[in-house]
Design a protein around this motif. Sequence first.
Motif, mmCIF file in Angstrom:
data_model
loop_
_atom_site.group_PDB
_atom_site.id
_atom_site.type_symbol
_atom_site.label_atom_id
_atom_site.label_comp_id
_atom_site.label_asym_id
_atom_site.label_seq_id
_atom_site.Cartn_x
_atom_site.Cartn_y
_atom_site.Cartn_z
ATOM 1 N N MET B 1 43.633 41.513 39.943
ATOM 2 C CA MET B 1 44.320 40.788 41.025
ATOM 3 C C MET B 1 45.466 41.626 41.612
ATOM 4 O O MET B 1 45.694 41.606 42.812
ATOM 5 C CB MET B 1 44.857 39.459 40.489
ATOM 6 C CG MET B 1 45.481 38.570 41.538
ATOM 7 S SD MET B 1 44.333 37.802 42.688
ATOM 8 C CE MET B 1 43.860 36.328 41.821
ATOM 9 N N ILE B 2 46.147 42.389 40.716
ATOM 10 C CA ILE B 2 47.252 43.228 41.214
ATOM 11 C C ILE B 2 46.703 44.269 42.188
ATOM 12 O O ILE B 2 47.334 44.572 43.197
ATOM 13 C CB ILE B 2 48.017 43.882 40.035
ATOM 14 C CG1 ILE B 2 48.801 42.787 39.307
ATOM 15 C CG2 ILE B 2 48.983 44.956 40.523
ATOM 16 C CD1 ILE B 2 49.593 43.237 38.120
ATOM 17 N N ILE B 4 44.068 43.860 44.127
ATOM 18 C CA ILE B 4 43.768 43.156 45.386
ATOM 19 C C ILE B 4 45.066 42.886 46.138
ATOM 20 O O ILE B 4 45.168 43.123 47.351
ATOM 21 C CB ILE B 4 43.023 41.831 45.087
ATOM 22 C CG1 ILE B 4 41.663 42.133 44.454
ATOM 23 C CG2 ILE B 4 42.872 40.981 46.341
ATOM 24 C CD1 ILE B 4 40.947 40.914 43.916
ATOM 25 N N LEU B 5 46.067 42.437 45.382
ATOM 26 C CA LEU B 5 47.364 42.113 45.988
ATOM 27 C C LEU B 5 47.964 43.363 46.649
ATOM 28 O O LEU B 5 48.427 43.318 47.795
ATOM 29 C CB LEU B 5 48.290 41.565 44.895
ATOM 30 C CG LEU B 5 49.653 41.037 45.329
ATOM 31 C CD1 LEU B 5 49.493 39.914 46.338
ATOM 32 C CD2 LEU B 5 50.425 40.518 44.111
ATOM 33 N N ARG B 8 45.943 44.360 49.795
ATOM 34 C CA ARG B 8 46.190 43.473 50.946
ATOM 35 C C ARG B 8 47.611 43.629 51.462
ATOM 36 O O ARG B 8 47.856 43.501 52.655
ATOM 37 C CB ARG B 8 45.924 42.024 50.543
ATOM 38 C CG ARG B 8 44.436 41.771 50.328
ATOM 39 C CD ARG B 8 44.177 40.315 50.063
ATOM 40 N NE ARG B 8 42.821 40.089 49.598
ATOM 41 C CZ ARG B 8 42.412 38.974 49.040
ATOM 42 N NH1 ARG B 8 43.249 37.963 48.873
ATOM 43 N NH2 ARG B 8 41.172 38.839 48.641
ATOM 44 N N LYS B 307 54.497 45.107 35.659
ATOM 45 C CA LYS B 307 53.511 44.722 36.673
ATOM 46 C C LYS B 307 54.095 44.845 38.074
ATOM 47 O O LYS B 307 53.377 45.197 39.016
ATOM 48 C CB LYS B 307 52.997 43.311 36.404
ATOM 49 C CG LYS B 307 52.006 43.309 35.249
ATOM 50 C CD LYS B 307 51.483 41.955 34.912
ATOM 51 C CE LYS B 307 50.438 42.084 33.801
ATOM 52 N NZ LYS B 307 50.460 41.008 32.868
#
Lengths: 238, 404
Positions: B1-2, B4-5, B8, B307
């Motif tokens: 997810m990181i 993808i984040l 984006r 993170k």
Amino acid sequence: MNTVIDAHDVSKTYNLETIPVYAVNNVHLHIEKGEFTALVGPSGSGKTTLLNMIGGLDKPDTGTVYIDGVEITKLSANQLIEFRLKNIGFVFQSFNLIPVLTARENVEFIMLLQNVKKSIRDERVKQLFTQIEMDDKMNVRPAQLSGGQQQRVAVARALASKPKFVLADEPTANLDSKSASNLLDIMTKLNNEEHITFLFSTHDQRVIDRARRVITLVDGRIVSDSAAVSTKHEKADV
Amino acid sequence: MIFILAWRNIWRNKMRSIIIILSIAIGLFAGIAVLALYKGMMKSRVRNVIDSEVGHLQIHNSNFKKDYEPQFILDKGTEVLKAVRQIPEVKLAAFRSITTGMIATPTGSAGVQVNGVVPNLEYSISQLRKKIINGKPFDPAKRNEIMIGQKLAKKMKLKPRSKLVLTFTDTSGNMVSNALRVAAIYKSDNAPLDEKNVYVNIEELNALLGIRNSFHEIVILLKNDADVEKIQQELRQKFPVYQIESWREISPETDLMVKTVNQYSYIIMFIIMFALAFGIVNTMLMAVLERTREIGMLVALGMNRLKIFLLIFLETFFLTLAGTPVGILIAWLTIAYLNKPGLDLSGMGREMMSSFGFGTMIYPEFPIDKLSGVILIVILTALISCLFPAMKALKLQPVEALRS
């Protein structure tokens, strides 16, 4: 009932070098599991500061805060991050969803940080979106949602990690009355059916009316607590 | 997810990201183009050294190169030459008699290295015939002909058919002079060598030196550059009494130049990426400062500092990496386009290029061997560029960030 929040003699002062202002002054607060509590008071009364200290976002100058038996005032910044992730759900005033993620991804994000398995994540996300009545908006980005819908997603995100309680800082402040009412319906339902503990700051009368316990802060001090009043009344009745 | 984040996030401000991606692409293109040019130049220089100056390997009497004294001939040179020619990896082997001397004309004199050559062999081994710019190659029917370089010809005001006197010492130490006529003037890509080397017929030189059918040097051209060390070892084992040198030992300045330019090209790449790093830092800093509240919210929700750092690094990395294939592609297309026709750098000064032993036509070559190094530099740049914005993000206190 289990004690979820236990704050003792908590104080926070700003402008220590000039004229000290007590944002929170010797507050004692005790919240049990399943409570639906509103923290009310005029602007500057210390509601947000108190919530921040209970949520481990800020540290009191004096006093201690226990969450589910853990003294969070003793935790380091990194330990607090981990603690918040596992124990506290947050709903902020201005929605604060991650704009580049879809509603579903926003909710899933917290579980990903917790390394929850995909199958469990999928199930939980589905369940939460059903609860907030937004099954059809899962794959929509926040910008395409109304304020009320965004705040409902924020509630779902706060609940995703199965926290000990949810802290909401003026959750209806930016919502119209219909959206605010919808959000409150959902929060009340979650509280009633799943016994999720909510503590929120507000000056919205509609929210205050729905709260089962109302704590009033003025100048950083608790000036009234409906729980205490009802206990007194109960004793008087006896 | 990181991931993808991060991906984006870089597209939140498309224009800003595209500008920085393009600047990285252009920077990378410039860097690779310089590497390609250097590679082309170095390759051409090495080819010149091997194909028209010294060959792959040379064999001498072990005392000869100390003072170039003519008595140090290659003993049993003919047998050695025969053995060399039998090695399958050898493409061509020629022999030369060499001495140092002086040429004199009515207007002046100059010190030279006199190369006694077998014309047809020399034409193949050092492409001497192709280098002729004025005059005619050696005429077998004529005697006492000499070929001189353009630079020497200019200095001595000589032209084809001009007469000069060549003086040197023979093997007995006696001064020998001979009147020669300029057959041709040659020009190579190495002006200093053109000024120094003159060519005469080996038989005539040997007669004057008094070494009859002997010679001083065997020049070897191999079929494959990669075989140099192997054949050198083989020859050293077979003929331990001789001095057997590779082109790297004969022309150490070329080897040094290749190594130095290799290092310089990485330095140039570093400088380009260092300059770009400021742009990347600026973009990322803006991206972090614009998202103070959001980053504070992420920390509040429980996203740890590692993170957060990873998120900022990935954003910087994606931003940098997005420009990398574009830059590499532009560079590859440009180099592929210029590789065949070459790049004419005569505008930079033919004399200057020639004085360093370079031709003016450069054939840039895509530095595929350096691509991993270039990508490593890009990754390092991303890592370094993300440090400052990431530190800024890590210092954010959630309460203050959320209040902002």
